[in-house]
Design a protein around this motif. Structure first.
Motif, PDB file in Angstrom:
ATOM      1  N   PRO A   1      -1.279   7.408  -8.464  1.00  0.00           N
ATOM      2  CA  PRO A   1      -1.465   7.543  -7.015  1.00  0.00           C
ATOM      3  C   PRO A   1      -1.803   8.970  -6.655  1.00  0.00           C
ATOM      4  O   PRO A   1      -1.296   9.918  -7.270  1.00  0.00           O
ATOM      5  CB  PRO A   1      -0.110   7.142  -6.436  1.00  0.00           C
ATOM      6  CG  PRO A   1       0.860   7.386  -7.556  1.00  0.00           C
ATOM      7  CD  PRO A   1       0.103   7.104  -8.825  1.00  0.00           C
TER       8      PRO A   1
ATOM      9  N   GLU B   1       0.835  -1.204   0.000  1.00  0.00           N
ATOM     10  CA  GLU B   1       0.000   0.000   0.000  1.00  0.00           C
ATOM     11  C   GLU B   1       0.869   1.253   0.000  1.00  0.00           C
ATOM     12  O   GLU B   1       0.588   2.234  -0.719  1.00  0.00           O
ATOM     13  CB  GLU B   1      -0.918  -0.002   1.220  1.00  0.00           C
ATOM     14  CG  GLU B   1      -2.033  -1.029   1.155  1.00  0.00           C
ATOM     15  CD  GLU B   1      -2.787  -1.129   2.463  1.00  0.00           C
ATOM     16  OE1 GLU B   1      -3.852  -1.756   2.484  1.00  0.00           O
ATOM     17  OE2 GLU B   1      -2.297  -0.579   3.475  1.00  0.00           O
TER      18      GLU B   1
ATOM     19  N   ARG C   1      -2.659   0.671 -12.723  1.00  0.00           N
ATOM     20  CA  ARG C   1      -1.748   1.811 -12.789  1.00  0.00           C
ATOM     21  C   ARG C   1      -0.573   1.542 -13.726  1.00  0.00           C
ATOM     22  O   ARG C   1       0.048   2.480 -14.245  1.00  0.00           O
ATOM     23  CB  ARG C   1      -1.238   2.155 -11.397  1.00  0.00           C
ATOM     24  CG  ARG C   1      -2.325   2.777 -10.526  1.00  0.00           C
ATOM     25  CD  ARG C   1      -1.801   3.152  -9.154  1.00  0.00           C
ATOM     26  NE  ARG C   1      -2.853   3.810  -8.385  1.00  0.00           N
ATOM     27  CZ  ARG C   1      -2.745   4.129  -7.102  1.00  0.00           C
ATOM     28  NH1 ARG C   1      -1.621   3.850  -6.456  1.00  0.00           N
ATOM     29  NH2 ARG C   1      -3.736   4.727  -6.476  1.00  0.00           N
ATOM     30  N   ALA C   2      -0.278   0.261 -13.927  1.00  0.00           N
ATOM     31  CA  ALA C   2       0.802  -0.090 -14.852  1.00  0.00           C
ATOM     32  C   ALA C   2       0.303  -0.157 -16.297  1.00  0.00           C
ATOM     33  O   ALA C   2       1.065  -0.557 -17.196  1.00  0.00           O
ATOM     34  CB  ALA C   2       1.411  -1.427 -14.447  1.00  0.00           C
TER      35      ALA C   2
ATOM     36  N   GLU D   1       3.988   1.475  -1.071  1.00  0.00           N
ATOM     37  CA  GLU D   1       4.665   1.558  -2.371  1.00  0.00           C
ATOM     38  C   GLU D   1       3.728   2.156  -3.419  1.00  0.00           C
ATOM     39  O   GLU D   1       4.128   3.006  -4.224  1.00  0.00           O
ATOM     40  CB  GLU D   1       5.106   0.150  -2.812  1.00  0.00           C
ATOM     41  CG  GLU D   1       6.130  -0.508  -1.893  1.00  0.00           C
ATOM     42  CD  GLU D   1       7.550  -0.297  -2.367  1.00  0.00           C
ATOM     43  OE1 GLU D   1       7.801   0.692  -3.068  1.00  0.00           O
ATOM     44  OE2 GLU D   1       8.413  -1.118  -2.013  1.00  0.00           O
ATOM     45  N   LEU D   2       2.473   1.705  -3.408  1.00  0.00           N
ATOM     46  CA  LEU D   2       1.504   2.238  -4.368  1.00  0.00           C
ATOM     47  C   LEU D   2       1.268   3.726  -4.137  1.00  0.00           C
ATOM     48  O   LEU D   2       1.150   4.510  -5.087  1.00  0.00           O
ATOM     49  CB  LEU D   2       0.191   1.462  -4.263  1.00  0.00           C
ATOM     50  CG  LEU D   2       0.204   0.028  -4.801  1.00  0.00           C
ATOM     51  CD1 LEU D   2      -1.083  -0.698  -4.439  1.00  0.00           C
ATOM     52  CD2 LEU D   2       0.403   0.034  -6.317  1.00  0.00           C
TER      53      LEU D   2
ATOM     54  N   ALA E   1      -2.456  -2.250  -8.824  1.00  0.00           N
ATOM     55  CA  ALA E   1      -1.103  -2.096  -9.378  1.00  0.00           C
ATOM     56  C   ALA E   1      -1.106  -2.342 -10.883  1.00  0.00           C
ATOM     57  O   ALA E   1      -0.453  -1.611 -11.656  1.00  0.00           O
ATOM     58  CB  ALA E   1      -0.154  -3.058  -8.666  1.00  0.00           C
TER      59      ALA E   1
ATOM     60  N   VAL F   1       4.210  -5.117  -8.812  1.00  0.00           N
ATOM     61  CA  VAL F   1       3.359  -6.043  -9.570  1.00  0.00           C
ATOM     62  C   VAL F   1       3.819  -7.481  -9.387  1.00  0.00           C
ATOM     63  O   VAL F   1       3.028  -8.390  -9.123  1.00  0.00           O
ATOM     64  CB  VAL F   1       3.347  -5.649 -11.063  1.00  0.00           C
ATOM     65  CG1 VAL F   1       2.780  -6.793 -11.911  1.00  0.00           C
ATOM     66  CG2 VAL F   1       2.507  -4.405 -11.264  1.00  0.00           C
TER      67      VAL F   1
ATOM     68  N   HIS G   1       4.094   1.438  -8.522  1.00  0.00           N
ATOM     69  CA  HIS G   1       3.231   0.326  -8.898  1.00  0.00           C
ATOM     70  C   HIS G   1       3.972  -0.707  -9.758  1.00  0.00           C
ATOM     71  O   HIS G   1       3.680  -1.903  -9.689  1.00  0.00           O
ATOM     72  CB  HIS G   1       1.985   0.834  -9.637  1.00  0.00           C
ATOM     73  CG  HIS G   1       2.243   1.963 -10.559  1.00  0.00           C
ATOM     74  ND1 HIS G   1       2.187   3.280 -10.147  1.00  0.00           N
ATOM     75  CD2 HIS G   1       2.595   1.982 -11.875  1.00  0.00           C
ATOM     76  CE1 HIS G   1       2.467   4.072 -11.175  1.00  0.00           C
ATOM     77  NE2 HIS G   1       2.731   3.309 -12.227  1.00  0.00           N
TER      78      HIS G   1
END
Length: 932
Positions: A247, A162, A200-201, A164-165, A197, A174, A170
């Motif tokens: 984010p 969380e 967002r990727a 890291e995101l 993740a 993964v 992201h």
């Protein structure tokens, strides 16, 4: 020194590994490391190490393992401390990787920057080097001990992801999340993070496929749909919600108008790690397993620190509730009337930016608006000082995203029963926490000058109550001339202690208690006052009823009321106890509100109840000395009965503290009859358990009390008891002086049995003094008298003591003849209390003759009867068992016996300790005494 239990059990000192011994010994160390600073019960250790093994058979092996670990750890200053029920590993939890992991994860909740928080969580997770207790515990044991730990590891991993995101990393997570979802395909929060993740990727299609796969598993295998959070994220991905693609910037998760109404955190908040962890666990458990709003109550007596804990924890957890944090003081206890629900709702709604003109005047309507306002928000609601469950119910959110924390001096069981609330009962500070609190307040220099021992004595006088400790420390801070030592002298007087624990009016401990006391109904207040007069040890309901002079059924509602208000602790055992300072306050109120005669009569009722139980319990023992008639002014409705020695022993063990304290209290109130009768009613138990200091104290008070009561027969009993106590502590001149005084007391009707007992006591005293001729003369007279009386028990005792004397004189055959006759009588007549010392004497005599197999046989028989409570015979039996085993070549096992014998004798305080000490020295070992 550093310890590892996450992976292989290991230890290191300054980077170098420390040898820990065999697998089972390492497993034992690992079990102790799971609970550093706490006693782990012997029975639990045996059950965990060997599961279905017989505890009696494995106890000596466990002692051996402990002894070996002690030898390996001692050079590094690490102690394994023996307690009566088990063992305690005296190490700082911060030196154990598991506890360091827990502390470091908790610390991350205060880190605002998500990148720094992720880094700290990753560092904490690196402490997991493998499964719990790897290499020493099998899978079943790891499952028993570590199921909750694995969940904590996974939760920490998810919190790291969380963070890291939130930091925009992201792409980095993964792969980590893909592995997590493969291992835990139904863990919805992990699936949710993986989908986020991927989205967002730029891998939206894969995110939707992850959802479909997870839903298929949940539906096919468990018959349930995904949870609301997972479904909501799925819909947002389908709708191309733009807020998912990047984010949110720091702070954007909350709106600018979200309330931040928590009170100021307590400066220098100390300890409560276990309570904070319990609060985390309670909230997490509800949040992950229930679709309804979580509710948690924190209860405890006034001054225990309920509000401080709640506010401190709320500040730590605030980031989890971006919709805001609101606070209301419900004023359940205090000079003002409790806050009405409608007024509290008004405060809450205004905190949530609802205009005053929109707030209804009806409770139900206002409560409905409140629930609607919170429906889509994640808000922490802190309700302080609640009076009743009914006061709180309208203030509970309905949204599963919200949490309500409630503090109260009442138990609020209604919320637990009907609203599913989780409850936390706040206890006193530990000694370490109390020391840390005082030291942090008065400063390092003054704390060093006072020393740890003085600060802990201050904590004890404050009953480890946070409010009392803060006030005491504040007095030292404010008055530079006041030292901790001076404050100790001031607070030593119990009658003045509450006055000394005050600084400014309403922060006084007395004032905190007065608030609770004024709210009590009359019946509850009376019981509270009476409990202030008596021992502050746990009392059964029957004893409280005797104290109050009412049937149990009449007194029970008042007891339950006091328990509900946290003014009395039942511990779930059916026995009731007050905090030390509450007891002093209760005694103050009794002096102010009850007459002296009422107070004396109440204590007399309780003393008489204990005398009647003590007399009945001693009837199950075979008594050497004769009984005398007891005068009971407050007879119990039903005469107590104890049908077995075991039942009587259990009663004495449970009530020992109350009996001794009642002797002191009765003497202090001038209740002479009660004082000496209480002393006599516990004589046999104190003698059997070798509690000689207590025996001397009670009989010194008793001998004066019996004279004041005009009871020469009681005075003679007390004097004889003192003679026996002094003889057993080897003060033989004082022993003979008291025995002679007893013989000179004019008793109108002296029985032949009294003469036998007198000769027996003199014989023992002279024998231990070393005057064997005088001893034998009295012993022979006693034995002959016992044969004439046809009293098997008295004869058994006389033969045993005469056999012991012959053993000391080296008259082996005569000793064996008398001891074997005595043992035969004890077995035939089921005089179990005499069997352990007789088996010890026979082990001794056979060892003198080099008959080591017989030595082991008799010594084992003595130790096997340790449940009878004859601690000295158990300790002596272990010593002679070691002698026999050593004689048969089993020296390692003998050393374990001598170590345990030495520890028991140290606890008892007998000079016999020189024998196991010498045996250990001869075998090249040092006694291992655990300091208190």
């Amino acid at each position: 020194m550093e310890f590892q239990v996450l992976g292989n059990v290991a230890a290191s000192h300054r980077g170098s590994p420390v040898e820990l011994g065999r697998r089972q010994e390492r497993c034992l160390l690992g079990l102790l490391l799971l609970e550093p600073g706490r006693v782990v019960l012997t029975e639990r250790l045996i059950e965990l190490l060997w599961r279905d093994a017989d505890a009696t058979e494995r106890r000596a092996t466990l002692h051996t393992y402990v002894a070996r670990l002690r030898r390996r750890l001692a050079p590094y200053g690490v102690r394994i401390i023996t307690r009566s029920a088990g063992y305690l590993l005296d190490v700082d939890p911060a030196t154990v990787d598991l506890h360091r992991f827990t502390a470091e994860v908790e610390r991350t909740s205060t880190i605002v920057d998500p990148a720094a928080r992720a880094q700290a969580l990753a560092a904490a997770l690196e402490l997991w080097r493998g499964p719990l207790l790897a290499g020493v515990a099998d899978e079943e044991l790891r499952q028993r001990l570590g199921s909750g730990l694995e969940e904590r590891r996974l939760a920490a991993f998810e919190r790291r992801v969380e963070a890291e995101l939130a930091a925009g990393e992201h792409l980095r997570v993964v792969g980590l999340l893909a592995e997590l979802v493969r291992e835990f395909p139904t863990r919805e929060h992990g699936i949710e993070l993986f989908m986020l993740a991927l989205t967002r990727a730029g891998r939206r299609t894969e995110a939707l496929e992850v959802y479909r796969s997870a839903r298929r598993v949940l539906v096919e295998e468990f018959g349930v749909e995904p949870g609301q959070d997972l479904q909501r994220l799925h819909r947002r991905i389908l709708a191309d919600d733009p807020t998912l693609t990047l984010p949110a910037p720091a702070g954007a998760a909350t709106t600018s108008d979200a309330p931040r109404h928590l009170p100021r955190d307590v400066p220098g908040f100390i300890g409560r790690d276990a309570d904070l962890a319990a609060l985390d666990a309670l909230v997490d458990a509800v949040a992950t397993s229930s679709p309804v709003a979580a509710v948690c109550t924190i209860g405890g007596i006034g001054g225990i620190g309920k509000t401080a804990l709640a506010v401190h924890w709320a500040h730590r957890a605030a980031a989890r509730y971006p919709g805001g944090q609101v606070f209301v003081n419900l004023r359940g206890y205090g000079p003002d009337a409790p806050t009405r629900p409608i007024d509290a709702l008004g405060q809450l709604l205004r905190s949530l930016n609802v205009p005053s003109e929109r707030i209804p005047l009806d409770v139900d309507e206002a409560s409905a608006l409140y629930r609607s306002t919170l429906a889509d928000r994640r808000v922490l609601v802190l309700l302080d000082n609640a009076a009743t469950s009914d006061q709180v119910r309208p203030l509970l959110p309905a949204s599963a995203h919200c949490l309500t924390v409630i503090t109260s001096r009442n138990r609020l069981d209604g919320l637990v029963a009907h609203e599913g609330a989780q409850s936390l009962r706040l206890g006193l500070l530990s000694d370490d926490e109390a020391h840390h609190l005082v030291a942090s307040m008065i400063g390092a220099d003054r704390a060093a000058t006072a020393g740890r021992e003085q600060i802990l004595r201050l904590a004890a006088l404050c009953g480890n109550l946070p409010l009392a400790l803060r006030i005491a420390a504040a007095r030292v801070v404010v008055d530079e001339r006041l030292t901790v030592g001076n404050l100790l002298l001031e607070l030593a007087d119990a009658r003045e202690r509450l006055s000394g624990l005050a600084v400014e009016g309403d922060t006084a401990v007395r004032g905190a208690f007065a608030v609770s006391y004024r709210a009590l109904p009359a019946a509850s207040a009376r019981v509270f006052r009476l409990l202030g007069l008596v021992p502050n040890t746990a009392l059964p309901l029957a004893a409280v009823a005797a104290l109050a002079g009412q049937p149990e059924t009449h007194i029970e509602p008042a007891i339950e009321d006091l328990v509900d208000r946290h003014l009395l602790d039942d511990g779930g055992t059916g026995r009731y106890q007050m905090h030390d300072l509450l007891r002093l306050y209760g005694a103050e109120r009794a002096e102010l509100e009850d007459s002296e005669q009422e107070r004396r009569t109440a204590v007399s009722r309780l003393a008489d109840a204990y005398v009647q139980h003590g007399v009945a319990a001693q009837a199950a023992f075979h008594r050497v000395r004769a009984s005398v008639p007891m005068r009971i002014e407050h007879p119990l409705a039903q005469e107590p009965r104890y049908d077995s020695l075991d039942a009587a022993s259990v009663w004495f063990q449970v009530e020992a503290g109350n009996l001794v304290a009642l002797v002191r209290i009765s003497d202090g109130l001038g209740l002479a009859r009660e004082t000496w009768q209480l002393a006599d009613s516990q004589y046999s138990f104190l003698l059997r358990t070798h509690a000689l200091t207590t025996l001397r104290e009670t009989h010194e008070l008793g001998v004066v009390a019996a004279r004041l009561d005009g009871r020469p027969d009681g005075e003679r009993l007390m004097a004889n008891g003192l003679g026996v106590a002094y003889a057993l502590t080897r003060d033989f001149d004082e022993a003979i002086r008291w025995m002679e005084r007893a013989a000179q007391i004019n008793v109108a009707h002296s029985s032949p049995r009294d003469e036998v007992v007198s000769h027996l006591n003199f014989g023992n005293a002279y024998g231990q003094k070393g005057d064997r001729d005088e001893s034998e003369k009295h012993m022979r007279l006693a034995t002959a008298g016992a044969r004439q009386l046809d009293d098997p028990f008295l004869l058994c005792v006389c033969l045993s003591n005469l056999g012991w004397l012959y053993t000391e004189q080296g008259r082996a055959q005569e000793a064996l003849t008398h001891l074997e006759e005595a043992l035969g009588i004890a077995v035939d007549q089921d005089i179990r209390q005499q069997i352990p010392p007789l088996q010890v004497h026979l082990a001794h005599q056979n060892a003198n003759l080099g008959r080591y197999e017989a030595t082991v046989e008799h010594a084992r028989a003595a130790v096997a009867l340790r449940h009878l409570g004859d601690h000295l015979s158990t300790a002596r039996g272990l010593y002679w068992l070691g002698v026999g085993l050593d004689g048969l070549g089993a020296t390692d096992e003998a050393v374990g016996c001598w170590q345990e014998s030495h520890r028991l004798m140290a606890d008892i305080g007998t000079r016999d300790i020189e024998f196991p000490a010498a045996a250990l020295a001869r075998s090249g070992h040092q006694p291992q005494i655990d300091p208190d």
